[in-house]
Design a protein around this motif. Structure first.
Motif: not given
Lengths: 99, 298
Positions: A3-4, A9, A24-33, A76
């Motif tokens: 998983r990504p 950041w 912006c870049d795709s597949d770019h996550l800087v925070s979790i859920n 997530y």
């Protein structure tokens, strides 16, 4: 688990480091859920027959089917409970988060 | 042979991940599965709406493929442009998909969609129908059903919420003599994925209208999203159908409908409905089904 992952950041140091235009870049996550969750799904692997119903119905796609048993990406998962409700064998229980 | 999709054949790799949609969001499930079927070489166009608002939060980007936010009214036009651009660059083996909400399809984006179908551009257009403008705080759209309480159609002594029926978007699209159109529901996921596959293989414009519950806007518990989408089909308030080669086909024709009341009563947007309102909803449903059963093949 495939998983990504969260990426670190860094604020661009100068104006030149900003992307051109609103891109912006795709597949770019800087925070979790994970903080959204009140209850978390826990799979009873002894009862699970890998029918993959939960993998299919998860709106967030947090259930990974690549390993020998299902794995939940708790970074997530929002704890919506769809997986537990849809599981025909009732082997997913929603457990209250305690912190 | 056409690939048949189910949980086993579906890739484990997520192409739409880490988005900030509400827990139990039906629409995000539709996008997630459609992206898996279309594959990593899909280019997505999303107008203003929940799905763009939850995935393009700079510097977060939930799509792992190329995706762009379009002006609200132009999902169809931007998708057309992307298809033309890919053709001009000689990039093959790709798919262009537009994901718009019900408002972005039936109201604001209808002319751009109509233009794209008219030109028969090679795009897949998916309408995520959650029956109101949810992203901006639940306002009535052309696809909001009768009796639904929204912030612009409040329910009170004089009015039962929305006083109009759902716009017949599927047949409006089919009237263009589109290459392929279908309705689907997140309650019947295999059916939905196989329709996306069919749309993917179609040369020319294809349209899929997927019914997706919204826990926030509909006021239901998050865990029943899939159940509710299934109930809507079983009670006849939504239908699964296809249009191809100039003919309509009903994919699912229940002998007996499930209870409409059971479907309505778990949603707070319908909480205020009187028995007359429910009778009116059932009456409209029966008229619609009589027409479909008469004119469409099974």
């Amino acid at each position: 688990m495939d998983r990504p992952k969260v990426k670190k950041w860094q604020e661009p140091a100068s104006i030149d480091a900003y992307p051109l235009g609103a891109t912006c870049d795709s597949d770019h996550l800087v925070s979790i859920n994970a903080g959204w969750r009140t209850f978390k799904p826990v799979i009873d692997h002894d009862k699970c027959v890998m029918c993959l119903r939960c993998f299919l119905v998860c709106p967030d796609g947090v259930i990974d089917k690549s390993g020998p048993q299902l794995e939940i990406d708790y970074d997530y998962c929002k704890g919506c409970g769809v997986c537990a409700h849809e599981c025909k064998l009732k082997c997913i229980t929603m457990v209250k988060e305690e912190k | 042979m056409t690939q048949k999709w189910n949980a086993k054949t579906l890739t484990n790799k997520e192409l739409f991940y880490g988005h900030k949609a509400c827990g139990g969001c039906g629409e995000s499930l539709a996008v997630r599965l459609a992206m898996k079927v279309l594959g990593e070489k899909a280019f997505a166009a999303l107008p203003a709406g929940c799905m763009s608002a939850v995935s393009f939060i700079y510097p977060n980007m939930a799509f792992t493929t190329n995706a762009i936010i379009t002006p609200f009214a132009s999902t169809g036009a931007v998708a057309s442009g992307m298809a033309a651009g890919l053709k001009a660059l000689g990039i093959e083996d790709t798919y262009v998909v537009g994901f718009a909400g019900d408002g972005g399809t039936a109201d604001i984006g209808i002319q751009a969609l109509s233009g794209a179908i008219d030109r028969n551009d090679n795009i897949v257009y998916i309408c995520n129908d959650n029956e109101a403008y949810m992203n901006t705080g639940i306002q009535k759209s052309g696809l909001t059903p009768y009796g639904s309480k929204t912030t612009t159609t409040p329910a009170g002594q004089n009015l039962p919420g929305s006083i109009t029926m759902k716009k017949n978007m599927f047949e409006i699209v089919a009237a263009h003599d589109i290459a392929y159109a279908a309705t689907a529901s997140v309650g019947y996921l295999e059916d939905f994925m196989n329709k996306v596959q069919k749309a993917k293989e179609t040369k020319g414009t294809s349209y899929i209208h997927v019914f997706a519950p919204c826990p926030t806007g509909w006021g239901h518990e998050t865990h029943i999203t899939i159940d509710l989408a299934k109930q809507a089909v079983d009670c006849g308030l939504w239908y699964l159908a296809e249009y191809e080669n100039g003919a309509f086909k009903l994919n699912r024709n229940p002998k007996e409908f499930a209870s409409v009341e059971d479907y309505l009563k778990v949603q707070s947007r319908f909480k205020h409905l009187t028995s007359q309102d429910v009778a009116l909803i059932i009456d409209e449903r029966d008229k619609k089904w009589a027409k479909m059963r008469r004119d469409w093949t099974e």
